[in-house]
Design a protein around this motif. Sequence first.
Motif: not given
Length: 113
Positions: A100-105, A57-60, A76-82
């Motif tokens: 926020y962290m995903l936006t920065k990533h 859901t976060v991804k989509k 999904m790799e970025a989500i797991h990294a966060v």
Amino acid sequence: MSKRDELIAKYADDLRNKCKMDPDMDLLRKVTIGCGPAIYNADSETVAASQPDELETVKKNFLMKKLGLADSPALMEAIHAVVEIYGRSERNKYRAVVYYMLTKHFGKEAVYG
């Protein structure tokens, strides 16, 4: 101090202390506002990182719809990294902090222009 301002302060504290990041308060405020009423609901204010459906859901809904990113394994790799940065054992992973962290990533701060 409004309820939203209190939450933004709590999110900034998480970014500083749990994620070891110095938050861009303007961006954090915009991301928090972008989360809408979800931040006021105990169930939706956090991301259940151990549930694959929640991460999908976060991804989509966030990465693809809000940030306009194309579907790829990198999302999904970025989500797991966060989640790792936040700490897998951290019980409350606040949605606004994760977003926020995903936006920065992905360098998508301009979405919140």
